[in-house]
Design an enzyme around this catalytic site. Structure first.
Site, PDB file in Angstrom:
ATOM      1  N   GLU A   1     -54.121 -54.651  43.777  1.00 37.77           N
ATOM      2  CA  GLU A   1     -54.369 -53.198  43.803  1.00 37.77           C
ATOM      3  C   GLU A   1     -54.574 -52.726  42.385  1.00 37.77           C
ATOM      4  O   GLU A   1     -53.813 -53.091  41.487  1.00 37.77           O
ATOM      5  CB  GLU A   1     -53.168 -52.410  44.360  1.00 37.77           C
ATOM      6  CG  GLU A   1     -53.017 -52.447  45.842  1.00 37.77           C
ATOM      7  CD  GLU A   1     -51.833 -51.606  46.335  1.00 37.77           C
ATOM      8  OE1 GLU A   1     -51.457 -50.620  45.655  1.00 37.77           O
ATOM      9  OE2 GLU A   1     -51.282 -51.951  47.379  1.00 37.77           O
TER      10      GLU A   1
ATOM     11  N   TYR B   1     -51.092 -50.206  37.900  1.00 34.98           N
ATOM     12  CA  TYR B   1     -51.641 -48.858  37.731  1.00 34.98           C
ATOM     13  C   TYR B   1     -51.486 -48.331  36.309  1.00 34.98           C
ATOM     14  O   TYR B   1     -52.354 -47.631  35.815  1.00 34.98           O
ATOM     15  CB  TYR B   1     -50.983 -47.889  38.724  1.00 34.98           C
ATOM     16  CG  TYR B   1     -51.433 -48.185  40.140  1.00 34.98           C
ATOM     17  CD1 TYR B   1     -52.635 -47.671  40.609  1.00 34.98           C
ATOM     18  CD2 TYR B   1     -50.714 -49.042  40.966  1.00 34.98           C
ATOM     19  CE1 TYR B   1     -53.097 -47.981  41.886  1.00 34.98           C
ATOM     20  CE2 TYR B   1     -51.166 -49.356  42.243  1.00 34.98           C
ATOM     21  CZ  TYR B   1     -52.360 -48.815  42.698  1.00 34.98           C
ATOM     22  OH  TYR B   1     -52.826 -49.138  43.945  1.00 34.98           O
TER      23      TYR B   1
ATOM     24  N   HIS C   1     -46.428 -53.783  54.588  1.00 40.83           N
ATOM     25  CA  HIS C   1     -46.755 -52.746  53.597  1.00 40.83           C
ATOM     26  C   HIS C   1     -45.958 -51.497  54.003  1.00 40.83           C
ATOM     27  O   HIS C   1     -46.514 -50.436  54.274  1.00 40.83           O
ATOM     28  CB  HIS C   1     -48.260 -52.492  53.559  1.00 40.83           C
ATOM     29  CG  HIS C   1     -48.742 -51.830  52.291  1.00 40.83           C
ATOM     30  ND1 HIS C   1     -49.743 -52.360  51.502  1.00 40.83           N
ATOM     31  CD2 HIS C   1     -48.371 -50.682  51.674  1.00 40.83           C
ATOM     32  CE1 HIS C   1     -49.975 -51.552  50.474  1.00 40.83           C
ATOM     33  NE2 HIS C   1     -49.147 -50.521  50.559  1.00 40.83           N
TER      34      HIS C   1
ATOM     35  N   ASN D   1     -49.988 -55.562  41.698  1.00 45.91           N
ATOM     36  CA  ASN D   1     -50.549 -54.219  41.763  1.00 45.91           C
ATOM     37  C   ASN D   1     -50.286 -53.542  40.429  1.00 45.91           C
ATOM     38  O   ASN D   1     -49.126 -53.443  40.009  1.00 45.91           O
ATOM     39  CB  ASN D   1     -49.900 -53.412  42.896  1.00 45.91           C
ATOM     40  CG  ASN D   1     -50.228 -54.000  44.264  1.00 45.91           C
ATOM     41  OD1 ASN D   1     -51.098 -54.857  44.382  1.00 45.91           O
ATOM     42  ND2 ASN D   1     -49.551 -53.508  45.284  1.00 45.91           N
TER      43      ASN D   1
ATOM     44  N   ARG E   1     -58.440 -56.572  51.828  1.00 43.63           N
ATOM     45  CA  ARG E   1     -56.984 -56.683  51.930  1.00 43.63           C
ATOM     46  C   ARG E   1     -56.473 -55.517  52.781  1.00 43.63           C
ATOM     47  O   ARG E   1     -56.681 -54.360  52.437  1.00 43.63           O
ATOM     48  CB  ARG E   1     -56.363 -56.637  50.536  1.00 43.63           C
ATOM     49  CG  ARG E   1     -54.841 -56.585  50.559  1.00 43.63           C
ATOM     50  CD  ARG E   1     -54.241 -56.618  49.144  1.00 43.63           C
ATOM     51  NE  ARG E   1     -52.797 -56.583  49.235  1.00 43.63           N
ATOM     52  CZ  ARG E   1     -52.043 -55.533  48.881  1.00 43.63           C
ATOM     53  NH1 ARG E   1     -52.588 -54.443  48.379  1.00 43.63           N
ATOM     54  NH2 ARG E   1     -50.741 -55.578  49.030  1.00 43.63           N
TER      55      ARG E   1
ATOM     56  N   GLU F   1     -44.967 -54.986  47.310  1.00 42.30           N
ATOM     57  CA  GLU F   1     -44.124 -54.216  46.404  1.00 42.30           C
ATOM     58  C   GLU F   1     -42.679 -54.059  46.872  1.00 42.30           C
ATOM     59  O   GLU F   1     -42.229 -52.946  47.181  1.00 42.30           O
ATOM     60  CB  GLU F   1     -44.746 -52.830  46.153  1.00 42.30           C
ATOM     61  CG  GLU F   1     -46.174 -52.891  45.623  1.00 42.30           C
ATOM     62  CD  GLU F   1     -46.703 -51.540  45.163  1.00 42.30           C
ATOM     63  OE1 GLU F   1     -46.085 -50.521  45.479  1.00 42.30           O
ATOM     64  OE2 GLU F   1     -47.743 -51.528  44.478  1.00 42.30           O
TER      65      GLU F   1
HETATM   66  C1  FCB Z   1     -49.016 -48.644  45.524  1.00 41.12           C
HETATM   67  C2  FCB Z   1     -49.021 -48.848  47.020  1.00 41.12           C
HETATM   68  C3  FCB Z   1     -50.256 -48.348  47.703  1.00 41.12           C
HETATM   69  C4  FCB Z   1     -50.750 -47.049  47.105  1.00 41.12           C
HETATM   70  C5  FCB Z   1     -50.843 -47.140  45.603  1.00 41.12           C
HETATM   71  C6  FCB Z   1     -51.360 -45.910  44.934  1.00 41.12           C
HETATM   72  O1  FCB Z   1     -47.714 -48.601  45.077  1.00 41.12           O
HETATM   73  O2  FCB Z   1     -48.875 -50.213  47.324  1.00 41.12           O
HETATM   74  O3  FCB Z   1     -49.973 -48.245  49.069  1.00 41.12           O
HETATM   75  O4  FCB Z   1     -49.985 -46.008  47.521  1.00 41.12           O
HETATM   76  O5  FCB Z   1     -49.581 -47.456  45.074  1.00 41.12           O
END
Ligand code: FCB
Length: 480
Positions: free
Chosen positions: A372, A320, A147, A318, A103, A192
């Site tokens: 992500e 985290y 992006h 995405n 990607r 995002e």
């Molecule tokens: C996301 C982004 C990516 C990277 C990660 C850690 O928000 O899409 O570009 O910075 O965080």
């Protein structure tokens, strides 16, 4: 200082690595269907470099980096991972890793310097080499159109706050389709939109650094509208790639059971999750957030919401961490006892399962990808039997635990189609500069040397085992 790092040169092949402890307990491997796509992700501004050459126009991130105080280490994307000049080696690295898909994003100002009008052949040719190079190595290209690196010339005309940019974006999408559409597996319109709208235009922490809530919500509307219009235009142009969007989503939890904290969490869920999911799947904005915005609510035109709700072929998420909200002040991540990444984000893999189950329950979602997932951790160089390595056990177990969380969602019926690690390489982490490293491959920014970390060796081994399972499944079907 990087130059002084101990180093054993990477010989181009990955070694077998023992699974981190978290994986053995989650044992996620058996649930992934044979067609499940395993990948790794990057973005243009964060790795490419070559910021002022080959006919590329400036992006809003070039401008933002040049303004003192915006980037923690005062760095920029001028060189980054020098990916433009190291394309072939990086493609070999991706192939050696053993992923199914890569990607990446296209830098709009590299292919169309002003964001309208003339195309830049040098830029287009670069992405053509990238895509053809992936295909030649048996890797599926997953292309993201936006992006975040909007052409500065469009920002000078108001950027995403200007409805005209929506139409510029559709032209850009069609231009990329004309050049590459026949070879791309999947096209993501935006990465995002919440980050671009909120961090770019409300807090001003990201480019273009605007601080105005009404502008931020207008931007979010224009991003969504341009997504829907681009989907319609691409389909009308007979684009065969699967089309979708990528959202950053988290489960939003209240810091306590107090009415005030619960209400604050509900509103935050509205702004982060429902503000994007409701229009995309139900052609409406959430009323509670709309009312909360008052005069800052965006201006819509008739038909906008139906365009936004144009059906997608897939959606990317995405993930985290979770988001914890309290009405007064800020939630202190140190109170939960959960491990934290270098970004100060709680490691909370079960939040990914929760989120995926909720999306599947509340919306008619298409096949979902985690586009992500990964972590910034301190990298320890250690000397082992076969030389120096980066012992990033934390990162490997973070990834493994989140793969387990995806497996759990699959087991409970969520239509999961793929998982991609963020990120292939250490890279420019936006306002944090180069200090935060998300790569499974270490980058020495002085020599540009790439060194796969233990997490990359682990992922490689994991992928090999997936491949064996896949081949076994194939053989069984063939025999029947
Ligand atoms: C996301 C982004 C990516 C990277 C990660 C850690 O928000 O899409 O570009 O910075 O965080």
């Amino acid at each position: 200082m990087n130059r002084t790092l101990p180093h054993t040169p990477f010989n181009g092949s990955f070694t077998s690595a023992a699974p981190p402890a978290a994986e053995s307990s989650a044992n996620p491997e058996s649930v992934f269907p044979p067609g499940f796509v395993w990948g790794v992700a990057t973005s243009s501004f964060q790795i490419e470099g070559a910021a002022h050459e080959g006919g590329k126009g400036p992006s809003i991130w070039d401008t933002f980096c040049a303004q003192p105080g915006n980037i923690a280490d005062a760095s920029n994307g001028d060189v980054a991972c020098d990916h433009v000049h190291r394309l072939e080696d990086d493609l070999d690295l991706i192939a050696a890793l053993g992923v199914d898909a890569y990607r990446f994003s296209v830098s709009w100002p590299r292919v169309q310097p002003l964001g309208f009008g003339d195309w830049n052949e040098t830029g287009l040719a670069f992405y053509e080499r990238l895509v053809d190079g992936l295909i030649a190595r048996g890797i599926k290209p997953y292309l993201t159109l936006n992006h975040w690196d909007l052409p500065q010339a469009l920002q000078d005309q108001g950027g995403w706050a200007n409805r005209q940019t929506v139409h510029r974006f559709v032209d850009y999408a069609l231009g990329m389709h004309r050049r590459l559409g026949d070879r791309i597996v999947a096209i993501t319109t935006h990465n995002e939109p919440w980050v671009m709208a909120h961090l770019g235009h409300e807090t001003g922490l990201f480019a273009p650094g605007i601080k105005n809530r009404a502008v931020a919500f207008q931007v979010s509307h224009h991003l969504l509208l341009s997504h829907g219009l681009a989907l319609r235009a691409l389909r009308a142009a007979n684009c065969q790639a699967r089309l979708g969007i990528v959202l950053n989503l988290s489960p939003v939890q209240a810091a306590s059971d107090s009415d005030a904290d619960l209400a604050a969490a509900r509103l935050e869920d509205g702004k982060l999750v429902r503000w994007y999911m409701d229009p995309l799947y139900e052609a409406r904005y959430p009323l509670d957030v709309w009312d909360h915005l008052g005069a800052d609510a965006p201006k819509l035109q008739d038909g906008d919401l139906d365009i936004i709700a144009t059906p997608m072929d897939f959606m990317g998420i995405n993930y985290y961490s979770r988001s914890v909200v309290q009405a007064e002040g800020h939630y202190d991540v140190h109170t939960s006892g959960l491990p934290l990444t270098e970004m100060g984000w709680e490691v909370y893999p079960q939040g990914l399962t929760e989120l995926l189950l909720r999306l599947h329950r509340d919306y008619a979602v298409p096949p979902l990808y985690v586009t992500e997932n990964g972590g910034a951790f301190k990298d320890d160089w250690v000397e082992g039997a076969s030389g120096w390595r980066v012992a990033d056990h934390d990162r490997a177990s973070y990834i493994s635990a989140h793969i387990g969380a995806v497996g759990e969602a699959l087991r409970q019926g969520v239509p999961m189609a793929g998982y991609m690690v963020w990120s292939l390489l250490d890279n420019f982490e936006w306002a944090s500069g180069y200090a935060k490293r998300f790569g499974i491959v270490h980058v020495n920014y002085e020599t540009q040397r790439r060194t796969p970390k233990d997490s990359a060796h682990w992922y490689h081994t994991f992928l090999q085992r997936q491949r064996v399972r896949r081949d076994e499944a194939h053989t069984t079907v063939a025999r029947v």
